[in-house]
Design a protein around this motif. Structure first.
Motif, PDB file in Angstrom:
ATOM      1  N   TRP A   1       0.802  -1.221   0.000  1.00 44.64           N
ATOM      2  CA  TRP A   1       0.000   0.000   0.000  1.00 44.64           C
ATOM      3  C   TRP A   1       0.836   1.274   0.000  1.00 44.64           C
ATOM      4  CZ3 TRP A   1      -4.480   0.111  -1.894  1.00 44.64           C
ATOM      5  CH2 TRP A   1      -5.347   1.192  -1.674  1.00 44.64           C
ATOM      6  N   ASP A   2       1.823   1.287  -0.894  1.00 46.09           N
ATOM      7  CA  ASP A   2       2.547   2.534  -1.109  1.00 46.09           C
ATOM      8  C   ASP A   2       2.323   2.943  -2.563  1.00 46.09           C
ATOM      9  OD1 ASP A   2       4.052   0.717  -2.478  1.00 46.09           O
ATOM     10  OD2 ASP A   2       5.927   1.100  -1.447  1.00 46.09           O
ATOM     11  N   GLN A   3       2.943   4.028  -2.934  1.00 46.17           N
ATOM     12  CA  GLN A   3       2.760   4.585  -4.282  1.00 46.17           C
ATOM     13  C   GLN A   3       2.959   3.533  -5.386  1.00 46.17           C
ATOM     14  OE1 GLN A   3       1.319   7.265  -5.740  1.00 46.17           O
ATOM     15  NE2 GLN A   3       2.742   8.728  -4.856  1.00 46.17           N
ATOM     16  N   THR A   4       4.112   2.839  -5.343  1.00 45.94           N
ATOM     17  CA  THR A   4       4.418   1.860  -6.390  1.00 45.94           C
ATOM     18  C   THR A   4       3.362   0.769  -6.428  1.00 45.94           C
ATOM     19  OG1 THR A   4       6.726   2.240  -5.900  1.00 45.94           O
ATOM     20  CG2 THR A   4       6.187   0.360  -7.280  1.00 45.94           C
ATOM     21  N   ALA A   5       3.021   0.251  -5.244  1.00 45.07           N
ATOM     22  CA  ALA A   5       2.067  -0.851  -5.172  1.00 45.07           C
ATOM     23  C   ALA A   5       0.737  -0.428  -5.762  1.00 45.07           C
ATOM     24  CB  ALA A   5       1.893  -1.272  -3.719  1.00 45.07           C
ATOM     25  N   ALA A   6       0.248   0.737  -5.323  1.00 46.61           N
ATOM     26  CA  ALA A   6      -1.064   1.173  -5.771  1.00 46.61           C
ATOM     27  C   ALA A   6      -1.073   1.395  -7.275  1.00 46.61           C
ATOM     28  CB  ALA A   6      -1.451   2.448  -5.041  1.00 46.61           C
ATOM     29  N   TRP A   7       0.010   2.021  -7.780  1.00 40.44           N
ATOM     30  CA  TRP A   7      -0.003   2.315  -9.215  1.00 40.44           C
ATOM     31  C   TRP A   7       0.176   1.101 -10.079  1.00 40.44           C
ATOM     32  CZ3 TRP A   7      -2.567   5.941 -11.048  1.00 40.44           C
ATOM     33  CH2 TRP A   7      -2.759   7.110 -10.299  1.00 40.44           C
ATOM     34  N   SER A   8       0.919   0.090  -9.582  1.00 41.11           N
ATOM     35  CA  SER A   8       1.023  -1.141 -10.374  1.00 41.11           C
ATOM     36  C   SER A   8      -0.353  -1.724 -10.601  1.00 41.11           C
ATOM     37  CB  SER A   8       1.876  -2.184  -9.664  1.00 41.11           C
ATOM     38  OG  SER A   8       3.118  -1.669  -9.351  1.00 41.11           O
ATOM     39  N   VAL A   9      -1.182  -1.669  -9.561  1.00 44.57           N
ATOM     40  CA  VAL A   9      -2.514  -2.250  -9.683  1.00 44.57           C
ATOM     41  C   VAL A   9      -3.393  -1.394 -10.581  1.00 44.57           C
ATOM     42  CG1 VAL A   9      -4.595  -2.813  -8.410  1.00 44.57           C
ATOM     43  CG2 VAL A   9      -2.382  -3.506  -7.541  1.00 44.57           C
ATOM     44  N   VAL A  10      -3.242  -0.079 -10.473  1.00 49.73           N
ATOM     45  CA  VAL A  10      -4.018   0.786 -11.369  1.00 49.73           C
ATOM     46  C   VAL A  10      -3.633   0.507 -12.823  1.00 49.73           C
ATOM     47  CG1 VAL A  10      -4.408   3.156 -12.082  1.00 49.73           C
ATOM     48  CG2 VAL A  10      -4.369   2.575  -9.663  1.00 49.73           C
ATOM     49  N   VAL A  11      -2.323   0.347 -13.064  1.00 49.26           N
ATOM     50  CA  VAL A  11      -1.882   0.039 -14.422  1.00 49.26           C
ATOM     51  C   VAL A  11      -2.490  -1.290 -14.874  1.00 49.26           C
ATOM     52  CG1 VAL A  11       0.121  -0.543 -15.836  1.00 49.26           C
ATOM     53  CG2 VAL A  11       0.249   1.343 -14.233  1.00 49.26           C
ATOM     54  N   ALA A  12      -2.441  -2.289 -13.991  1.00 54.62           N
ATOM     55  CA  ALA A  12      -2.999  -3.594 -14.347  1.00 54.62           C
ATOM     56  C   ALA A  12      -4.485  -3.467 -14.667  1.00 54.62           C
ATOM     57  CB  ALA A  12      -2.786  -4.582 -13.210  1.00 54.62           C
ATOM     58  N   ALA A  13      -5.196  -2.686 -13.861  1.00 55.94           N
ATOM     59  CA  ALA A  13      -6.633  -2.535 -14.088  1.00 55.94           C
ATOM     60  C   ALA A  13      -6.893  -1.789 -15.390  1.00 55.94           C
ATOM     61  CB  ALA A  13      -7.271  -1.799 -12.918  1.00 55.94           C
ATOM     62  N   GLU A  14      -6.068  -0.756 -15.655  1.00 61.71           N
ATOM     63  CA  GLU A  14      -6.215  -0.024 -16.911  1.00 61.71           C
ATOM     64  C   GLU A  14      -6.007  -0.954 -18.087  1.00 61.71           C
ATOM     65  OE1 GLU A  14      -3.444   3.190 -17.057  1.00 61.71           O
ATOM     66  OE2 GLU A  14      -4.724   4.462 -15.830  1.00 61.71           O
ATOM     67  N   GLN A  15      -4.982  -1.787 -17.953  1.00 64.55           N
ATOM     68  CA  GLN A  15      -4.686  -2.699 -19.047  1.00 64.55           C
ATOM     69  C   GLN A  15      -5.803  -3.725 -19.206  1.00 64.55           C
ATOM     70  OE1 GLN A  15      -0.764  -3.573 -17.695  1.00 64.55           O
ATOM     71  NE2 GLN A  15       0.179  -2.340 -19.287  1.00 64.55           N
ATOM     72  N   ALA A  16      -6.290  -4.243 -18.080  1.00 65.79           N
ATOM     73  CA  ALA A  16      -7.388  -5.204 -18.151  1.00 65.79           C
ATOM     74  C   ALA A  16      -8.617  -4.554 -18.772  1.00 65.79           C
ATOM     75  CB  ALA A  16      -7.713  -5.736 -16.757  1.00 65.79           C
ATOM     76  N   GLY A  17      -8.785  -3.250 -18.499  1.00 65.86           N
ATOM     77  CA  GLY A  17      -9.928  -2.540 -19.035  1.00 65.86           C
ATOM     78  C   GLY A  17      -9.927  -2.458 -20.553  1.00 65.86           C
ATOM     79  N   ARG A  18      -8.743  -2.646 -21.172  1.00 67.84           N
ATOM     80  CA  ARG A  18      -8.657  -2.566 -22.629  1.00 67.84           C
ATOM     81  C   ARG A  18      -8.964  -3.894 -23.299  1.00 67.84           C
ATOM     82  NH1 ARG A  18      -3.115   0.106 -22.747  1.00 67.84           N
ATOM     83  NH2 ARG A  18      -3.607   1.435 -20.981  1.00 67.84           N
ATOM     84  N   VAL A  19      -9.148  -4.951 -22.507  1.00 71.18           N
ATOM     85  CA  VAL A  19      -9.489  -6.251 -23.086  1.00 71.18           C
ATOM     86  C   VAL A  19     -10.862  -6.128 -23.763  1.00 71.18           C
ATOM     87  CG1 VAL A  19     -10.114  -8.607 -22.508  1.00 71.18           C
ATOM     88  CG2 VAL A  19      -8.140  -7.544 -21.416  1.00 71.18           C
ATOM     89  N   PRO A  20     -11.000  -6.641 -24.980  1.00 67.03           N
ATOM     90  CA  PRO A  20     -12.300  -6.508 -25.651  1.00 67.03           C
ATOM     91  C   PRO A  20     -13.424  -7.191 -24.863  1.00 67.03           C
ATOM     92  CG  PRO A  20     -10.599  -7.355 -27.138  1.00 67.03           C
ATOM     93  CD  PRO A  20      -9.991  -7.309 -25.792  1.00 67.03           C
ATOM     94  N   PHE A  21     -14.583  -6.658 -24.954  1.00 69.38           N
ATOM     95  CA  PHE A  21     -15.838  -7.182 -24.387  1.00 69.38           C
ATOM     96  C   PHE A  21     -15.902  -7.202 -22.855  1.00 69.38           C
ATOM     97  CE2 PHE A  21     -15.116  -9.529 -28.435  1.00 69.38           C
ATOM     98  CZ  PHE A  21     -15.986  -8.752 -29.191  1.00 69.38           C
ATOM     99  N   ILE A  22     -14.949  -7.940 -22.212  1.00 71.50           N
ATOM    100  CA  ILE A  22     -15.090  -8.112 -20.769  1.00 71.50           C
ATOM    101  C   ILE A  22     -14.191  -7.159 -19.995  1.00 71.50           C
ATOM    102  CG2 ILE A  22     -15.854 -10.506 -20.838  1.00 71.50           C
ATOM    103  CD1 ILE A  22     -12.906 -11.271 -20.348  1.00 71.50           C
ATOM    104  N   GLY A  23     -13.561  -6.195 -20.716  1.00 71.36           N
ATOM    105  CA  GLY A  23     -12.585  -5.312 -20.085  1.00 71.36           C
ATOM    106  C   GLY A  23     -13.115  -4.583 -18.863  1.00 71.36           C
ATOM    107  N   ASP A  24     -14.271  -3.948 -19.022  1.00 77.37           N
ATOM    108  CA  ASP A  24     -14.815  -3.172 -17.908  1.00 77.37           C
ATOM    109  C   ASP A  24     -15.060  -4.049 -16.692  1.00 77.37           C
ATOM    110  OD1 ASP A  24     -14.723  -0.906 -19.304  1.00 77.37           O
ATOM    111  OD2 ASP A  24     -16.819  -0.958 -19.960  1.00 77.37           O
ATOM    112  N   PHE A  25     -15.607  -5.218 -16.966  1.00 73.41           N
ATOM    113  CA  PHE A  25     -15.876  -6.125 -15.868  1.00 73.41           C
ATOM    114  C   PHE A  25     -14.580  -6.510 -15.159  1.00 73.41           C
ATOM    115  CE2 PHE A  25     -15.760 -10.527 -14.474  1.00 73.41           C
ATOM    116  CZ  PHE A  25     -16.694 -10.483 -13.459  1.00 73.41           C
ATOM    117  N   LEU A  26     -13.549  -6.852 -15.950  1.00 73.24           N
ATOM    118  CA  LEU A  26     -12.268  -7.254 -15.360  1.00 73.24           C
ATOM    119  C   LEU A  26     -11.685  -6.136 -14.504  1.00 73.24           C
ATOM    120  CD1 LEU A  26     -10.246  -9.183 -18.094  1.00 73.24           C
ATOM    121  CD2 LEU A  26     -11.210 -10.041 -15.962  1.00 73.24           C
TER     122      LEU A  26
END
Ligand code: HEC
Length: 478
Positions: free
Chosen positions: A144-169
């Protein structure tokens, strides 16, 4: 006294059946030539046990709430007795587990040990690999520091770009639409309840299968696996030349496992756990930091994929790798096991190592990532000890410009190198850029006071190539 102890043990053993359960496993026959190649599986188990013990110990002081997690970790690291060591053990234990899983997989693959009748040993192993990766990913956020939080935000952003199920992921990863307390609770539950339970279960099945089918012998060229006859042949060989696992085979596991343990402890003591950087700040939006080393290569892969195909690559790559890994023993469960007769298996392992290694290097140098802890600019480079240029240089670091921009090799590489920006852009262009931002550059119009803007601009305007001849780069000789 001695009689009492022996008597009590006999009583307990009779009622519980401990030696009836453990005895045959310790005495089961293993190939006489199963030597040092076979230690990686048990070493993975050792690393996992380290994780369970240190993880439980950490959980005594850790609070998984977004307002307290960072502070409890500060407390564990800086104040609790052995706390720093404990965090180190948990970090290097995780690293060891990933390395040992990798080595164990490479070895069983090279030796063709996944072939009949051990297909399910391999399959459960692949699932354990996936669980281990999820543990690494979820564990990092608990810092729960800057790096940790942003890695997860990046992962979520990337997952969000997956076609169809991105938003859900993306929503599934974050536990909502933004990172926050819900994300942390979710990751904590996955990290300490769900995944450990699954790992325990599958290690149990994995070991049961090892006992059921016995350990695959070191492969010999020409000795092929034929499902119709394999079991009988294996039985016969074990009866002729097999050795009981304990003590003949077990001592190597013991020595190597202890070695792994000692290395983990030494690294924890001398190197220590990863530093906690600043607590997460949701207003710093233009960051994309790097994850821990064992996920760095995946991060590099995602960063290097061209954006147009990213969504598809992101969802297809893990699915294809997973299907190939799970299907390998089912499609190819007989025939030669020796690597010399399966040269492609050596190629697959080498290629994987080279691929992961080069992605890893790309990730470690990741020029696309800001530098969160830039060195201050030395006086010699600033070229002033007072006045607007001097204050501007200070602001350039304090306002985060240096996190993304290089000045004479100091700072980050997310944006263009500004060492000679004074030669390239006019004052008005510099001001426009700072006020309005750009692609991947935040707009600073609202967060800088007019005099601060002027000072930073003065500093940047002073970034010119030296004019004194002796300072100029040498001319090319024709
Ligand atoms: C999050 C990273 C980031 C931060 C923080 C940042 N920049 Fe930038 N900057 C960039 C990127 C990326 C570009 C290129 C933008 C583009 O071309 O649209 C850029 C472009 C510029 C340029 C134009 C360079 C050129 O060659 O055209 C200037 C000048 C500049 N930034 C100054 C600053 C100053 C001053 C600050 C601090 C107040 C700052 N930047 C903070 C990423 C950043």
């Amino acid at each position: 006294m001695k009689r009492l102890i022996i008597g009590s043990w006999r009583w307990l053993d009779d009622r519980l059946g401990i030696s009836a359960l453990i005895g045959p496993s310790l005495k089961h026959l293993v190939p006489h030539d199963a030597r040092w190649w076979y230690v990686f599986g048990s070493a993975t188990l050792v690393a996992f046990i380290v994780q369970v013990v240190t993880g439980v110990a950490l959980a005594f002081s850790y609070a998984s709430s977004s307002s307290q997690a960072y502070e409890t970790l500060q407390f564990i690291t800086n104040e609790a007795p052995f706390g720093r060591f404990l965090r180190g053990m948990h970090y290097f234990g995780a690293s060891a587990m990933v390395l040992m899983v990798g080595a164990h997989m490479a070895q069983t693959f090279l030796f063709g040990s996944y072939k009949y009748p051990r297909e399910m040993n391999w399959t459960t192993g692949v699932l354990l690999l996936a669980f281990t990766i999820v543990m690494g990913f979820t564990g990092q956020l608990l810092r729960w520091d800057q790096t940790a939080a942003w890695s997860v935000v990046v992962a979520a952003e990337q997952a969000g770009r997956v076609p169809f199920i991105g938003d859900f992921l993306a929503q599934f990863i974050l536990g909502g639409t933004t990172i926050g307390g819900a994300t942390l609770s979710r990751f904590f539950a996955i990290h300490v309840f769900i995944m450990p339970a699954l790992i325990f279960l599958f290690i149990g099945i994995h070991l049961m299968l090892v006992l059921r089918h016995g350990i695959a012998e070191p492969p010999v060229a020409g000795m092929v696996v034929e499902p119709a006859t394999y079991r009988a042949e294996y039985e016969e060989r074990m009866h002729k030349t097999g050795r009981p696992f304990y003590p003949e085979g077990a001592w190597r596991d013991f020595v190597f496992g202890t070695g792994v343990l000692v290395v983990i402890a030494l690294l924890s003591y001398f190197v220590g756990p990863p530093k906690l950087d600043a607590p997460p700040d949701p207003s710093v939006l233009n960051a994309d930091p790097r994850p821990d080393w064992y996920l760095l290569w995946a991060f590099a892969l995602l960063a290097l994929i061209p954006p147009e195909v990213e969504g598809y690559v992101m969802i297809l790559t893990p699915v294809i790798i997973g299907i190939v890994l799970l299907a390998a023993p089912i499609l190819n469960n007989r025939g030669e096991r020796a690597p010399s007769r399966r040269p492609w298996s050596i190629a697959v392992v080498l290629l994987s190592v080279i691929l992961i290694g080069s992605l890893w290097i790309a990730g470690a140098n990741s020029p696309w990532s800001p530098n969160f802890d830039p060195q201050p600019l030395p006086e010699k480079i600033v070229g002033a000890t007072s006045g607007p240029v001097f204050t501007g240089a200070k602001l350039f670091r304090d306002k985060g410009c240096l996190n993304c921009h290089l000045i004479h090799g100091y700072g980050g590489r997310r944006g263009p190198d500004l060492t000679y920006i004074g030669d390239q852009l006019a004052e008005s262009d510099i001001v426009i850029r700072i006020v309005n931002g750009g692609v991947n550059m935040p707009a600073f119009g609202n967060s800088l006071k007019p005099d601060e803007l002027a000072q930073i601009t003065a500093f940047l305007q002073s970034r010119k190539r030296p004019i004194r001849p002796q300072d100029q780069p040498p001319m090319a000789q024709n």
